[in-house]
Scaffold this motif. Structure first.
Motif, PDB file in Angstrom:
ATOM      1  N   GLU A 121     -11.375   5.037   2.535  1.00 39.00           N
ATOM      2  CA  GLU A 121     -10.845   4.683   1.215  1.00 39.00           C
ATOM      3  C   GLU A 121     -11.651   3.546   0.594  1.00 39.00           C
ATOM      4  N   THR A 177     -13.763   3.820  -2.848  1.00 36.12           N
ATOM      5  CA  THR A 177     -13.213   3.172  -4.043  1.00 36.12           C
ATOM      6  C   THR A 177     -13.917   1.879  -4.416  1.00 36.12           C
ATOM      7  N   GLY A 199      -4.777  10.530  -5.477  1.00 38.72           N
ATOM      8  CA  GLY A 199      -5.615  11.201  -4.479  1.00 38.72           C
ATOM      9  C   GLY A 199      -4.995  12.465  -3.934  1.00 38.72           C
ATOM     10  N   VAL A 258      -9.938  13.999  -0.209  1.00 34.97           N
ATOM     11  CA  VAL A 258     -10.372  13.698   1.159  1.00 34.97           C
ATOM     12  C   VAL A 258      -9.975  14.858   2.060  1.00 34.97           C
ATOM     13  N   ARG A 298      -9.802  11.343  -6.255  1.00 39.32           N
ATOM     14  CA  ARG A 298     -10.553  11.502  -5.005  1.00 39.32           C
ATOM     15  C   ARG A 298      -9.870  12.564  -4.162  1.00 39.32           C
ATOM     16  N   THR A 314      -8.541   4.566   6.337  1.00 40.12           N
ATOM     17  CA  THR A 314      -8.497   3.380   5.478  1.00 40.12           C
ATOM     18  C   THR A 314      -9.908   2.882   5.173  1.00 40.12           C
ATOM     19  N   SER A 367       0.817  -1.206   0.000  1.00 42.08           N
ATOM     20  CA  SER A 367       0.000   0.000   0.000  1.00 42.08           C
ATOM     21  C   SER A 367       0.850   1.254   0.000  1.00 42.08           C
ATOM     22  N   ARG A 401       1.605   6.969   1.545  1.00 45.16           N
ATOM     23  CA  ARG A 401       0.649   6.151   0.796  1.00 45.16           C
ATOM     24  C   ARG A 401       0.435   6.671  -0.626  1.00 45.16           C
ATOM     25  N   TYR A 414      -0.492   9.944  -1.542  1.00 49.94           N
ATOM     26  CA  TYR A 414      -1.388  11.076  -1.711  1.00 49.94           C
ATOM     27  C   TYR A 414      -0.617  12.379  -1.887  1.00 49.94           C
TER      28      TYR A 414
END
Length: 477
Positions: free
Chosen positions: A443, A447, A137, A220, A218, A440, A35, A163, A165
């Motif tokens: 996510e 998704t 993201g 967030v 996306r 998480t 990840s 991760r 982003y």
């Protein structure tokens, strides 16, 4: 340590409330190797298009190509301010690394000057980080308390950057204990927090498209305390900008209450009698419980009386109700009830003029979220007691008919300032691992459509040692 050119050490001398003093977060659930390695993007290449990235609307910006965007590198390179995030994470928190990319620092036009970072003496400062290996993201955040734009670097930015982003954060347009001086009428400073995060989100989405040649798949929004309030407000008022959010113990503002102004004065009135002991102590304890401070949290009350309750009440009351204490600015510290005119221990929100409620109404929440939101809040929070804050907000969301977009996790034995976990490891658990579990879960919701576990109280695992609690938080138990 080298700071960015002109960075002023004086910024470290102005640290805030609702996030000042060590909101220590618990050790990270670092992502797995898989990840942490987002798929290579068509725009890959170290600092590709560095010269083309421009933050729309910025009055000033400076972009840098960095070998490391996390605090594993930005401390030494001078692209963060450790004083801004000091105390927000435990000293043993692992720091992810291996995230090269572009960092943009700058500010939007503004007239206030409380933020001294970089020697700019200019508010509405921001930071945008664009990793070379991007997962598609964008995460945006406002700061806790009245801190500056780097406040979330250890608690949030390091992990989401690792991760893959892109990440952007704002100082919310005013900082420090005198934030209430910004604006021309009551409530202006807090109202600016909302508009500045909206402004940054729009700009950051454009910058992402410049760097990677496509907009984020996306977006967030997340944050703690005052930053959590911003998450709620954004998803109520600008859901078109986001795909979802994670609210970490956000502050509740409602013109009719509850709010800080309906429970903090009670703490200021009654805690001294409890601390003094004697025949009035039992009644004082009962009054604190009645105000919302949970039974079982008494071991935290002395610290909060010394550090948070008085200062928080005075500076936020000054923002919304400056006439209460006349020409005195932000009240008289630790005054006894009836001892001086305008003592905040005597404050009664229900009897204040309608103009005060109108000022609060300008920044109030409604519960009418337009995108998926996850809230987490500790059951032993004694700065924003859960019964007077997130329990109420969860009810507001349900009553607004938006419950299908919402998940709420009450974290057993969590408190507002995770730093206190180090002092009371047998009584408290950290919230940061729960924030990462919630992120998480969001996510997956966004998704794959996999819905997070139902609303619940997340029990503290029995017999779990402190090290385990620092790295794990199951939302389904």
């Amino acid at each position: 340590m080298a700071l960015l050119p002109g960075a002023a050490a004086s910024s470290s001398r102005r640290r805030t409330v609702l996030g000042a003093v060590a909101l220590a977060a618990a050790a990270a659930l670092l992502p797995s190797h898989a990840s942490a390695r987002p798929a290579a993007d068509a725009a890959a290449g170290h600092c590709a298009r560095l010269a083309q990235v421009r933050v729309p609307g910025a009055a000033h910006q400076q972009a840098a190509c960095l070998g490391e965007l996390t605090t594993a590198g930005t401390v030494d390179s001078g692209h963060t301010d450790p004083a801004d995030w000091a105390g927000l994470t435990p000293k043993d928190l692992a720091v992810p690394s291996g995230v090269p990319g572009i960092q943009i620092d700058g500010y939007f036009p503004d007239t206030s000057t409380t933020n001294t970072n970089h020697g700019w003496n200019h508010d509405a400062q921001f930071v945008v980080r664009l990793p070379d290996r991007w997962n598609g993201g964008l995460v945006v955040a406002g700061t806790p308390g009245n801190r500056e734009q780097y406040a979330n670097d250890r608690a949030i930015a390091d992990w989401v950057l690792s991760r893959g982003y892109a990440y952007a954060a704002t100082d919310k347009g005013n900082t420090g204990l005198a934030f209430h001086r910004d604006g021309s009428r009551p409530g202006d400073a807090v109202a600016e927090w909302n508009s500045r995060l909206t402004q940054l989100t729009r700009a950051a989405r454009t910058v992402v498209a410049q760097r990677y040649r496509r907009p984020p798949a996306r977006t967030v929004v997340t944050g703690m305390s005052n930053g959590g309030y911003l998450v709620r407000w954004q998803l109520e008022n600008h859901p078109e900008l986001y795909d979802g959010g994670v609210d970490w113990e956000g502050t509740l503002w409602r013109s009719e209450g509850p709010s800080l102004f309906t429970f903090l004065p009670s703490a200021l009135r009654h805690y001294p009698a409890l601390a003094a002991g004697g025949p009035a102590a039992d009644q004082a304890r009962a009054e604190l419980h009645r105000a919302g401070f949970p039974a079982g949290s008494e071991f935290l009350w002395q610290f909060h009386h010394q550090v948070y309750w008085d200062l928080t009440q005075r500076i936020y009351r000054e923002e919304f109700d400056p006439s209460f204490d006349g020409v005195t600015e932000a009240g008289t510290p630790y005054c006894a009830p009836g001892s001086v005119p305008g003592c905040d221990a005597d404050y009664d929100y229900t009897t204040r003029p309608a103009s005060v409620r109108e000022a609060v109404e300008r920044v109030s929440l409604t519960g009418r979220i337009g995108k998926p939101l996850i809230t987490l809040h500790g059951t032993l929070d004694v700065l924003l007691p859960i019964r007077q804050d997130s329990d109420v907000y969860a009810r507001m969301v349900r009553e607004a008919g938006r419950g299908d977009l919402y998940r709420y996790y009450r974290v057993e034995d969590g408190t507002h300032t995770d730093a206190l976990v180090d002092s009371f490891p047998d009584r408290l658990r950290p919230l940061l691992p729960c924030h990462r579990s919630a992120f998480t879960a969001l996510e997956g919701w966004l998704t794959t459509g996999h819905r997070p576990p139902a609303n619940r109280t997340v029990s503290r695992p029995r017999n779990a040692d402190p090290a385990t609690l620092l790295t794990r938080c199951r939302l389904d138990g």
